[in-house]
Enzyme design. Structure first.
Site, short mmCIF file in Angstrom:
data_model
loop_
_atom_site.label_atom_id
_atom_site.label_comp_id
_atom_site.label_asym_id
_atom_site.label_seq_id
_atom_site.Cartn_x
_atom_site.Cartn_y
_atom_site.Cartn_z
CB ALA A 48 0.26 -1.35 6.98
N PRO A 49 -0.36 -4.59 7.45
CG PRO A 49 -0.38 -5.91 9.36
CD PRO A 49 0.01 -4.56 8.86
CB ILE A 72 -7.48 -4.63 1.54
CG1 ILE A 72 -8.28 -5.85 2.03
CG2 ILE A 72 -7.66 -4.44 0.05
CD1 ILE A 72 -9.78 -5.69 1.89
CE LYS A 73 0.69 -5.39 -0.48
NZ LYS A 73 1.75 -5.89 -1.39
N GLY A 74 -4.15 -0.40 -0.71
CA GLY A 74 -4.90 0.63 -1.40
C GLY A 74 -4.34 0.91 -2.78
CG LEU A 75 -6.83 0.83 -6.05
CD1 LEU A 75 -8.03 1.17 -6.93
CD2 LEU A 75 -6.03 -0.32 -6.65
CE LYS A 95 -3.02 6.72 4.85
NZ LYS A 95 -4.40 7.10 5.32
CG ASP A 126 -4.34 15.57 13.33
OD1 ASP A 126 -4.40 16.06 12.18
OD2 ASP A 126 -3.71 16.10 14.26
#
Length: 622
Positions: free
Chosen positions: A327-328, A330-333, A348, A383
């Site tokens: 997904a475009p 900022i990548k999450g930790l 996710k 949701d």
């Protein structure tokens, strides 16, 4: 494996099928009982009771599935039943559904039970309902005393005012109305303001679903007006003007407004439905284009919604050729997020390991998502659909995505033939990340989004949710322009947080330090520090301080916490308060100051505009 003579095999199959259907019927009785109880709690103004009821109903389905699985294993050793008996079970089950009023939901329950018992290698074979076996068209409750799915009213006989009043009184709510004649007058005025004078056609009629839709502190009347070849949708929220006294709060006449109250960011309605498929078909006529999966979910049948969503995904995969990609944004930790560009959802996965400064576990993150599922989302939290063992064709996965999966979540994937199986995944509606929206938006769009962000966080506070990580990247902008929170790994109850002011620096060294010079506990929050990461952009800072200058004061946060600790529940409105009758037609509410005052003190929840044109609201009757 058990091997039975053919006759015995058929009898055991019938017994098992009947046991499974009895399990579903018990579930649906409890589901309907909750909606009936919701009416009593609404009438009594027991808002905490309504919240508890909504939470309990969400977990009820899984509890009934577990009960059924235990019964089948204890009495029939279901795990060791051979293929022939499973085929008999499904055939008998289909036979038992021929006159059932919730066959599609009963099929989903059957699948849930089977998938608990059988290995996933059986999931796509003849033992479960990959496609529906029973048609849901034209199902009606034909018992003499049963109420129909919707009631039809003909204003040409008694006049529009008398008809609308009868629409309301037919729900037989126990508390009296403050002034129903006044409210019906407001309702007629709002229709006139939206559409002007219109000539009544020979088929002029009003259709109203026979059950109220309960959520938060409101009960919604849902219906449609038919006039000639035009169909106008409407929803009328009923609220308590004061304890024990009811009022019609407004009327929603735009399809966009209905889409918002039925959106994925709101909690599920409590509504009594004998034939759920008929309710869904009615709702689709007033919200054409909205997937059945989302409507089933919004009326509380989230497992049916999940089932239909997965069928929609498989159908889309068979009629598309683009690839899943990272997904475009900022990548999450914590989460690995990917999407299929032609499909409006994101997938996710929880990563196997989390780099500093994250201090959490997979179990804690799963618990956070379960908290959100059970909590009142108020239109501000997305949701999620939670799935296990999702198989995707390897050929449809971008090489960069495969590398990400193998690097950051290897324990969550395995290869089976031409498929990659994801052991656990959350699926959410795709939104534009707020940080990207703010970077690319016009001044008007940025101002709107910043105001929405502040409203969203303040409403979450009032709902006892502290987002934790409040960076813009953790919020999204929906197609209706609403800002919604979607990253839950750090959320906490606000009542569990310690709201603190930043202590004065002890000396110049403290003042110049890049690190806190004061002790910070695990549940301490410092609103004064939030400007550091929220106000870096000049445009954002300008609009933020114009609309939400109090956001950075500990007093705001502590005040909401204090209200929660006292057990107070604020009013929430999934529509712009400017269209409330007490605001729009104040001259009609002289002497009803308590009701008018409610508008200025309650939380504002912006939605679609206040007026509808005939072109926007009308849907041609097929």
């Amino acid at each position: 494996m058990n091997h039975f003579p053919k006759l015995l095999s058929s009898q055991i199959g019938f017994d098992l099928a009947q046991t499974m259907l009895e399990g579903f019927d018990r579930h649906y009785r409890i589901f309907r009982d909750a909606a009936i109880r919701a009416k009593e709690l609404f009438e009594a103004g027991d808002w905490h009771g309504l919240q508890r009821l909504a939470r309990e109903r969400i977990t009820s389905y899984d509890e009934r599935v577990e009960e059924c699985v235990e019964l089948l294993e204890d009495e029939y050793d279901a795990e060791n039943i051979d293929d022939e008996v499973w085929q008999q079970i499904k055939l008998h089950y289909i036979g038992l559904l021929t006159r059932h009023r919730q066959p599609e939901c009963a099929e989903t329950f059957f699948n849930s039970v089977c998938c608990k018992i059988l290995h996933r290698s059986y999931f796509n074979n003849d033992f479960i309902f990959v496609r529906p076996a029973i048609s849901t068209e034209y199902i009606e409750n034909d018992e003499p005393a049963a109420k129909p799915t919707y009631r039809a009213y003909y204003p040409g006989k008694d006049g529009l005012a008398a008809t609308l009043e009868r629409v309301v009184t037919n729900f037989q709510l126990e508390p009296p109305f403050e002034d129903l004649t006044r409210d019906v007058g407001c309702l007629m005025q709002a229709i006139h303001d939206a559409f002007g004078e219109f000539e009544e056609a020979a088929n002029f009629q009003i259709h109203v679903l026979s059950s109220l839709f309960f959520r938060n502190k409101a009960a919604y009347i849902i219906g449609r007006i038919i006039n000639g070849d035009v169909m106008l949708p409407f929803a009328v929220p009923i609220r308590h003007a004061k304890p024990g006294v009811l009022t019609l709060d407004t009327v929603l006449l735009k399809r966009e407004q209905l889409l918002i109250i039925f959106s994925f960011s709101h909690s599920y309605f409590l509504v009594d439905m004998e034939v759920p498929s008929a309710y869904v078909e009615f709702l689709r006529t007033i919200m054409p284009g909205k997937p059945k999966a989302e409507i089933y979910t919004s009326v509380g049948l989230q497992k049916q919604g999940k089932n239909l969503f997965y069928r929609d995904l498989l159908h889309h995969l068979s009629h598309s050729s683009d690839q899943f990609i990272v997904a475009p944004g900022i990548k999450g930790l914590v989460m690995l997020v990917f999407t299929l560009p032609s499909f409006p959802y994101v997938f996710k996965l929880i990563k196997d390991a989390f780099p500093p400064p994250k201090e959490t576990t997979r179990e804690q993150i799963v618990a956070k998502y379960q908290l959100v599922k059970r909590h009142d989302r108020l239109g501000r939290m997305a949701d999620t659909l939670e799935y296990s063992s999702v198989a995707l064709p390897v050929s449809r996965l971008d090489d960069a995505l495969i590398k990400e999966l193998e690097t950051y979540a290897p324990s969550m994937i395995e290869y089976e033939g031409d498929n990659l199986v994801i052991r656990h995944v959350y699926i959410e509606r795709r939104m534009v990340p707020l940080n990207i929206y703010l970077q690319n938006g016009t001044d008007e769009q940025v101002e709107h989004a910043v105001k929405e962000y502040g409203d969203a966080v303040k409403e979450l506070m009032q709902a006892n949710i502290f987002p934790g990580d409040m960076l813009y990247k953790n919020f999204g902008v929906t197609r209706h322009g609403r800002v919604v929170f979607y990253d839950y790994d750090e959320i906490e109850y606000l009542t569990d947080c310690n709201v603190r002011a930043v202590p004065e620096p002890r000396n110049e060294e403290d003042e110049l330090s890049g690190e806190p010079w004061y002790a910070v506990g695990p549940h301490d929050i410092f609103p004064e520090t939030y400007g550091t990461f929220l106000l870096g952009d000049t445009r954002v800072r300008q609009y933020f301080l114009a609309h939400h200058a109090d956001f950075f004061t500990p007093e705001l946060w502590q005040r909401h916490k204090d209200h929660l600790l006292k057990g107070e529940l604020p009013d929430f409105f999934p529509y712009d308060q400017s269209i409330r009758f007490c605001v729009r037609y104040p001259e009609r509410f002289v002497g009803a100051a308590s009701h008018v005052g409610q508008a200025s003190n309650a939380a504002t929840q912006p939605a679609a505009g206040t007026a509808a044109t005939a072109d926007e609201a009308a849907v041609k009757v097929a």
